[in-house]
Scaffold this motif. Sequence first.
Motif, mmCIF file in Angstrom:
data_model
loop_
_atom_site.group_PDB
_atom_site.id
_atom_site.type_symbol
_atom_site.label_atom_id
_atom_site.label_comp_id
_atom_site.label_asym_id
_atom_site.label_seq_id
_atom_site.Cartn_x
_atom_site.Cartn_y
_atom_site.Cartn_z
ATOM 1 N N ARG A 1 0.831 -1.200 0.000
ATOM 2 C CA ARG A 1 0.000 0.000 0.000
ATOM 3 C C ARG A 1 0.870 1.257 0.000
ATOM 4 O O ARG A 1 0.573 2.225 -0.708
ATOM 5 C CB ARG A 1 -0.925 -0.017 1.211
ATOM 6 C CG ARG A 1 -1.609 1.312 1.541
ATOM 7 C CD ARG A 1 -2.398 1.855 0.384
ATOM 8 N NE ARG A 1 -3.492 0.969 -0.012
ATOM 9 C CZ ARG A 1 -4.335 1.258 -0.992
ATOM 10 N NH1 ARG A 1 -4.187 2.388 -1.687
ATOM 11 N NH2 ARG A 1 -5.296 0.425 -1.305
ATOM 12 N N LEU B 1 2.269 1.724 -3.441
ATOM 13 C CA LEU B 1 1.231 2.198 -4.344
ATOM 14 C C LEU B 1 0.973 3.684 -4.153
ATOM 15 O O LEU B 1 0.895 4.450 -5.135
ATOM 16 C CB LEU B 1 -0.057 1.405 -4.123
ATOM 17 C CG LEU B 1 -1.301 1.915 -4.864
ATOM 18 C CD1 LEU B 1 -1.085 1.911 -6.368
ATOM 19 C CD2 LEU B 1 -2.529 1.078 -4.491
ATOM 20 N N GLU B 2 0.826 4.124 -2.929
ATOM 21 C CA GLU B 2 0.563 5.536 -2.657
ATOM 22 C C GLU B 2 1.727 6.410 -3.121
ATOM 23 O O GLU B 2 1.521 7.514 -3.637
ATOM 24 C CB GLU B 2 0.296 5.739 -1.174
ATOM 25 C CG GLU B 2 -1.021 5.123 -0.706
ATOM 26 C CD GLU B 2 -1.242 5.276 0.780
ATOM 27 O OE1 GLU B 2 -0.287 5.715 1.481
ATOM 28 O OE2 GLU B 2 -2.345 4.959 1.264
ATOM 29 N N LEU C 1 1.432 6.620 -6.924
ATOM 30 C CA LEU C 1 0.322 7.485 -7.338
ATOM 31 C C LEU C 1 0.657 8.964 -7.116
ATOM 32 O O LEU C 1 0.365 9.807 -7.971
ATOM 33 C CB LEU C 1 -0.945 7.112 -6.566
ATOM 34 C CG LEU C 1 -1.550 5.733 -6.850
ATOM 35 C CD1 LEU C 1 -2.758 5.492 -5.957
ATOM 36 C CD2 LEU C 1 -1.941 5.603 -8.317
ATOM 37 N N ILE D 1 -4.578 4.033 -13.220
ATOM 38 C CA ILE D 1 -5.227 2.723 -13.231
ATOM 39 C C ILE D 1 -4.188 1.612 -13.307
ATOM 40 O O ILE D 1 -4.292 0.584 -12.624
ATOM 41 C CB ILE D 1 -6.213 2.626 -14.421
ATOM 42 C CG1 ILE D 1 -7.377 3.601 -14.231
ATOM 43 C CG2 ILE D 1 -6.734 1.197 -14.567
ATOM 44 C CD1 ILE D 1 -8.226 3.319 -13.018
ATOM 45 N N GLU E 1 -2.672 1.057 -9.936
ATOM 46 C CA GLU E 1 -3.609 0.308 -9.088
ATOM 47 C C GLU E 1 -3.595 -1.175 -9.449
ATOM 48 O O GLU E 1 -3.551 -2.043 -8.578
ATOM 49 C CB GLU E 1 -5.021 0.879 -9.256
ATOM 50 C CG GLU E 1 -5.244 2.237 -8.631
ATOM 51 C CD GLU E 1 -5.553 2.156 -7.142
ATOM 52 O OE1 GLU E 1 -5.720 1.026 -6.631
ATOM 53 O OE2 GLU E 1 -5.623 3.217 -6.505
ATOM 54 N N TYR F 1 0.001 -2.888 -8.325
ATOM 55 C CA TYR F 1 0.279 -3.113 -6.904
ATOM 56 C C TYR F 1 -0.817 -3.941 -6.232
ATOM 57 O O TYR F 1 -0.523 -4.792 -5.379
ATOM 58 C CB TYR F 1 0.487 -1.780 -6.195
ATOM 59 C CG TYR F 1 1.768 -1.102 -6.616
ATOM 60 C CD1 TYR F 1 2.965 -1.384 -5.976
ATOM 61 C CD2 TYR F 1 1.785 -0.211 -7.678
ATOM 62 C CE1 TYR F 1 4.148 -0.772 -6.371
ATOM 63 C CE2 TYR F 1 2.959 0.400 -8.089
ATOM 64 C CZ TYR F 1 4.138 0.100 -7.433
ATOM 65 O OH TYR F 1 5.315 0.703 -7.842
ATOM 66 N N ARG F 2 -2.046 -3.695 -6.612
ATOM 67 C CA ARG F 2 -3.115 -4.541 -6.067
ATOM 68 C C ARG F 2 -2.979 -5.968 -6.598
ATOM 69 O O ARG F 2 -3.259 -6.931 -5.883
ATOM 70 C CB ARG F 2 -4.479 -3.964 -6.417
ATOM 71 C CG ARG F 2 -4.804 -2.658 -5.691
ATOM 72 C CD ARG F 2 -6.212 -2.201 -5.996
ATOM 73 N NE ARG F 2 -6.510 -0.932 -5.369
ATOM 74 C CZ ARG F 2 -6.956 -0.790 -4.120
ATOM 75 N NH1 ARG F 2 -7.161 -1.883 -3.380
ATOM 76 N NH2 ARG F 2 -7.210 0.405 -3.613
ATOM 77 N N LEU G 1 -10.732 -3.859 -12.001
ATOM 78 C CA LEU G 1 -10.046 -2.616 -11.703
ATOM 79 C C LEU G 1 -9.918 -1.721 -12.935
ATOM 80 O O LEU G 1 -9.640 -0.518 -12.789
ATOM 81 C CB LEU G 1 -8.641 -2.905 -11.154
ATOM 82 C CG LEU G 1 -8.575 -3.653 -9.817
ATOM 83 C CD1 LEU G 1 -7.123 -3.928 -9.435
ATOM 84 C CD2 LEU G 1 -9.264 -2.852 -8.718
#
Length: 257
Positions: free
Chosen positions: A140, A143-144, A147, A222, A225, A228-229, A250
């Motif tokens: 997480r 990912l942040e 982004l 996208i 997301e 990483y997800r 997603l």
Amino acid sequence: MSLTTSEELFVRKQQSVEVWQVIPLILAAALLTIGLAMFLSGTEKLIDVVQPVIVVFGGALAGLLVTFSTNHIGQALQLALVRGVRGGTAPEQMVRALLKICEVSRRDGLLGVADIRSNSDQVEEICFLIGQASDETAIRFALERRLASERLYHQMTADVFLFTGIYAVLIGILGTLLLYVSQAEPGVVGATFLPFVCGVSLAILMCVLLGRLRAANMRELIIAEVAYRGGAMILEDNNVQRLWNQLNLLVPPGMRR
């Protein structure tokens, strides 16, 4: 055998662009501005439009050089070429890469995933996180960070073309006022509005480019997301079919091919 340098995961990514590769983009913008200005103003003679276009382009460039650094402008032109013209990366490419990673994890385990090499630093970071069996908090955080970096990069690039449009319109207005004041005889003629029309034409092109860059930025968000997800999903359950179903959810319908 895991995927190594002889069998890499290829995901089209942003590549470095030389200065000479940006020159056609600038020339295309100049020619499109001339054509659009001739159409909007009803001018038939090319020579009548060339001088206002040179003034608008030169003034806008001077304003940009005062406002931004040359490195900033160069990076913006590179991104405009890679994403605004070429289109950037498609989310399906990242989905396919993650499915291959999932297959490797089933076949060779987490250590096999850690050995994967790719032309995309984002894919390699995901493989590293999976190979380290990172927890959800670490993924997480990555990912942040990605982004936030993408949003900042896009904003810095968009500012360059936004200010280009603003400077073009303002310089066009100034040129039109100067022509009107310097006329020997009072009255408004069509040639008086040519600088303003050229400025508006360049601003319209900048709006089109900003729209394409915004769409490309949404795709990149996208893709991050998905990447990483998807990495977290592989660590939780490396079933290829379930991963494909979850990753497709997603990707918005408008970005699917």
